[in-house]
Each structure stands twice: as structure tokens, then as C-alpha cells.
Design an enzyme around this catalytic site. Sequence first.
Site, PDB file in Angstrom:
ATOM      1  N   SER A 138      53.996  34.251 -18.838  1.00  0.00           N
ATOM      2  CA  SER A 138      53.140  32.717 -18.238  1.00  0.00           C
ATOM      3  C   SER A 138      52.135  33.412 -17.799  1.00  0.00           C
ATOM      4  O   SER A 138      51.971  34.012 -16.565  1.00  0.00           O
ATOM      5  CB  SER A 138      54.163  31.937 -17.567  1.00  0.00           C
ATOM      6  OG  SER A 138      53.221  31.030 -16.814  1.00  0.00           O
ATOM      7  N   HIS A 175      52.338  32.546 -22.836  1.00  0.00           N
ATOM      8  CA  HIS A 175      52.689  30.878 -22.348  1.00  0.00           C
ATOM      9  C   HIS A 175      51.614  30.562 -21.784  1.00  0.00           C
ATOM     10  O   HIS A 175      51.215  30.884 -20.293  1.00  0.00           O
ATOM     11  CB  HIS A 175      54.107  31.040 -21.828  1.00  0.00           C
ATOM     12  CG  HIS A 175      54.486  29.908 -21.464  1.00  0.00           C
ATOM     13  ND1 HIS A 175      55.136  28.943 -22.555  1.00  0.00           N
ATOM     14  CD2 HIS A 175      54.714  29.210 -20.255  1.00  0.00           C
ATOM     15  CE1 HIS A 175      55.500  27.851 -21.713  1.00  0.00           C
ATOM     16  NE2 HIS A 175      55.193  27.870 -20.571  1.00  0.00           N
ATOM     17  N   ASP A 188      50.450  27.313 -19.296  1.00  0.00           N
ATOM     18  CA  ASP A 188      50.954  26.219 -18.405  1.00  0.00           C
ATOM     19  C   ASP A 188      49.731  25.248 -18.432  1.00  0.00           C
ATOM     20  O   ASP A 188      49.087  25.567 -17.432  1.00  0.00           O
ATOM     21  CB  ASP A 188      51.631  26.643 -17.162  1.00  0.00           C
ATOM     22  CG  ASP A 188      53.147  27.260 -17.581  1.00  0.00           C
ATOM     23  OD1 ASP A 188      53.171  28.376 -17.218  1.00  0.00           O
ATOM     24  OD2 ASP A 188      53.744  26.487 -18.298  1.00  0.00           O
ATOM     25  N   MET A 226      48.716  21.659 -16.689  1.00  0.00           N
ATOM     26  CA  MET A 226      49.505  20.879 -15.616  1.00  0.00           C
ATOM     27  C   MET A 226      48.151  19.867 -15.334  1.00  0.00           C
ATOM     28  O   MET A 226      47.187  20.315 -14.865  1.00  0.00           O
ATOM     29  CB  MET A 226      49.735  21.370 -14.526  1.00  0.00           C
ATOM     30  CG  MET A 226      51.202  22.406 -14.809  1.00  0.00           C
ATOM     31  SD  MET A 226      51.403  23.461 -13.324  1.00  0.00           S
ATOM     32  CE  MET A 226      52.632  24.584 -14.017  1.00  0.00           C
ATOM     33  N   HIS A 278      51.960  24.947 -23.212  1.00  0.00           N
ATOM     34  CA  HIS A 278      52.970  23.958 -22.515  1.00  0.00           C
ATOM     35  C   HIS A 278      52.179  22.889 -21.769  1.00  0.00           C
ATOM     36  O   HIS A 278      51.670  23.057 -20.842  1.00  0.00           O
ATOM     37  CB  HIS A 278      53.883  24.852 -21.675  1.00  0.00           C
ATOM     38  CG  HIS A 278      54.839  24.076 -21.033  1.00  0.00           C
ATOM     39  ND1 HIS A 278      55.637  24.500 -19.852  1.00  0.00           N
ATOM     40  CD2 HIS A 278      55.451  22.868 -21.023  1.00  0.00           C
ATOM     41  CE1 HIS A 278      56.378  23.650 -19.490  1.00  0.00           C
ATOM     42  NE2 HIS A 278      56.499  22.447 -20.168  1.00  0.00           N
ATOM     43  N   MET A 329      52.101  19.872 -19.775  1.00  0.00           N
ATOM     44  CA  MET A 329      52.801  19.206 -18.878  1.00  0.00           C
ATOM     45  C   MET A 329      51.817  17.979 -18.237  1.00  0.00           C
ATOM     46  O   MET A 329      51.183  17.985 -17.344  1.00  0.00           O
ATOM     47  CB  MET A 329      53.391  20.078 -17.404  1.00  0.00           C
ATOM     48  CG  MET A 329      54.360  20.881 -17.855  1.00  0.00           C
ATOM     49  SD  MET A 329      54.613  22.309 -16.625  1.00  0.00           S
ATOM     50  CE  MET A 329      53.472  23.286 -17.465  1.00  0.00           C
ATOM     51  N   MET A 355      63.695  23.421 -19.770  1.00  0.00           N
ATOM     52  CA  MET A 355      63.058  23.847 -18.463  1.00  0.00           C
ATOM     53  C   MET A 355      64.093  23.978 -17.669  1.00  0.00           C
ATOM     54  O   MET A 355      65.210  23.182 -17.519  1.00  0.00           O
ATOM     55  CB  MET A 355      62.336  22.551 -18.022  1.00  0.00           C
ATOM     56  CG  MET A 355      61.181  22.357 -18.693  1.00  0.00           C
ATOM     57  SD  MET A 355      59.825  23.743 -18.808  1.00  0.00           S
ATOM     58  CE  MET A 355      59.641  24.036 -16.870  1.00  0.00           C
ATOM     59  N   ASP A 374      62.512  28.183 -19.668  1.00  0.00           N
ATOM     60  CA  ASP A 374      61.121  28.239 -18.847  1.00  0.00           C
ATOM     61  C   ASP A 374      61.315  27.959 -17.295  1.00  0.00           C
ATOM     62  O   ASP A 374      61.748  26.900 -17.054  1.00  0.00           O
ATOM     63  CB  ASP A 374      60.092  27.338 -19.508  1.00  0.00           C
ATOM     64  CG  ASP A 374      58.721  27.479 -18.772  1.00  0.00           C
ATOM     65  OD1 ASP A 374      57.883  26.575 -19.256  1.00  0.00           O
ATOM     66  OD2 ASP A 374      58.703  28.563 -18.048  1.00  0.00           O
TER      67      ASP A 374
HETATM   68  C1  DX5 Z   1      56.561  25.965 -14.621  1.00  0.00           C
HETATM   69  C2  DX5 Z   1      56.069  26.501 -15.783  1.00  0.00           C
HETATM   70  C3  DX5 Z   1      56.687  27.727 -15.889  1.00  0.00           C
HETATM   71  C4  DX5 Z   1      56.387  28.937 -14.928  1.00  0.00           C
HETATM   72  C5  DX5 Z   1      57.249  29.953 -15.007  1.00  0.00           C
HETATM   73  O1  DX5 Z   1      56.308  24.257 -14.631  1.00  0.00           O
HETATM   74  O2  DX5 Z   1      56.287  25.541 -17.030  1.00  0.00           O
HETATM   75  O3  DX5 Z   1      56.036  28.295 -17.279  1.00  0.00           O
HETATM   76  O4  DX5 Z   1      54.872  29.179 -14.953  1.00  0.00           O
HETATM   77  O5  DX5 Z   1      56.983  30.942 -13.825  1.00  0.00           O
HETATM   78  P1  DX5 Z   1      58.115  31.605 -13.114  1.00  0.00           P
HETATM   79  O6  DX5 Z   1      58.610  32.593 -14.310  1.00  0.00           O
HETATM   80  O7  DX5 Z   1      57.304  32.266 -11.997  1.00  0.00           O
HETATM   81  O8  DX5 Z   1      59.318  30.427 -12.836  1.00  0.00           O
HETATM   82 ZN    ZN Z   2      55.865  26.563 -18.892  1.00  0.00          ZN
END
Ligand code: DX5
Ligand code: ZN
Length: 235
Positions: A6, A31, A33, A35, A64, A66, A136, A174
Amino acid sequence: MIIAPSLLAADFGRFAKDAGRISKSKADWLHLDIMDGHFVPNISFGPQVVKAVRPVTRMFFDVHLMCSKPEILLEPFKDAGANQLTIHVELGEQAVTQLLWKIKSMGLKVGLAVNPPTSIGLMRKHLEQIDTLLVMTVNPGFGGQSFIYETLPKIQQAAAWRRELNLGYRIEVDGGITFDTAVECARVGADTFVSGTALLKARGLAAAVKKMRTKVELASATLDNQLVLQPAPQP
Ligand code: DX5
Ligand code: ZN
């Protein structure tokens, strides 16, 4: 088995450089993320950052989302070079059905994610439409959190549905994925492993990716053997 570092755990001051490092590590997916500060209590990065790292690598971009309004972001992420867009089942049945159809009609792969407090049952009616089912294993919004073991039965349920319905979706996990928790997930049917902190903070990234891959391949082989040995259900 797919290993997906990620980028959230990267140095925000050098995304392209870290994306290059991940690309050289022989990992499979990157990956990303996204947000929005609304669906989750944090803001990460947008399509511009994804577009900036696209020329650095040919890796599969696993985006991903969110986000509470992913519909406004689909075209910008496609233009930025996304290969898969994952939305959350918490958006509600009608919105999810429309978004899955829309993402597929754009020629992209589609994933559907479920948060720890949410029942896996909400995923059942969408299984035929998805390429990836994302369980998740932490509450979304931050990297570096601890793995929630109560999510393991959801992975098992996703694997059971896949067998029973003869479907081909990937089972992705994840959040808090370390060498040990990756093995726990592989033992119950996961085949795609997102990891930020455990991989990017490791001394050697390529060695860490190789170690995680070896461990999950072994754990998954054990599961396959168990399934083969299971007595056939009595009529
Ligand atoms: C959290 C993300 C994950 C996160 C994982 O909301 O969706 O992808 O980056 O990071 P680690 O492996 O550090 O938990
Ligand atoms: Zn993620």
C-alpha cells in the site's frame, strides 16, 4: 497469491520514488488508498497523485475508494491509470449495484469492500458482479493499525460462497497484514494481501515481499489439502 503493497505507508514527499521501489520488489499490485475525509476520518491523495506515479510502473493499480461519493471520481481515476476500482458495500444496495455496473462498463475491474462492523451477508447479492471481494481487517482510515481477528470468519464465508457458487472473484484482505496475520488469512481462503507498514517499513522490501509470498503460498496449500480431504457431503 497476490502481494499488494500500500502506497499509504510510503514517504508522502517521494511517492514516485517509493512507487518505483515497490515496482522493483516483484510485488504484484500497487494498492492505492483514496480517503475523502468523510467516509473515513482522514484524507490521503487523489487522481493527480495516481496519475503522477502511473508512468513509474506497469503494475496493476488497485484503487481502494474509501469515499462517500465515488461516482464523481470514477472517470478521473480511469484517466489516471487505475486497473481496478473498489467501493464499499456500506454505500447501500442501490448505489452499489449502479456503481458496480458503471465501473465494469468502463472496462475496469471492480472490487467490493466490507468493513469490520458490517455483516458479510450484505455482499451476497453482489457476488456475481465482482472481480475482488475485499475484507477490511481494520476499521478503514489509517495505516499501522492492529489486525482485527474477528474478521477471519468473513474470509471463510467468502471462500465458501466462491466454492459453492463456482465463482472466480479474488479474496483480498487489507489492514494490519503482517507475515503472521497474512498466514492466518491464507489459512481461511484469502489470496490477495494488502500490506503497508509491514512491507514498506521492512529493512529490505523485495525480501519482505518474497517472505510474505512464500508464507501465504504454504498456508494456502495446507487449506487446499484440507478441502480435498474433506468427506463429500452426504445426500
Ligand atoms: C486502511 C487502508 C489500508 C492501509 C494498510 O484504511 O485501506 O490499505 O493502508 O496499511 P497497514 O498494512 O499499515 O495496516
Ligand atoms: Zn486499502
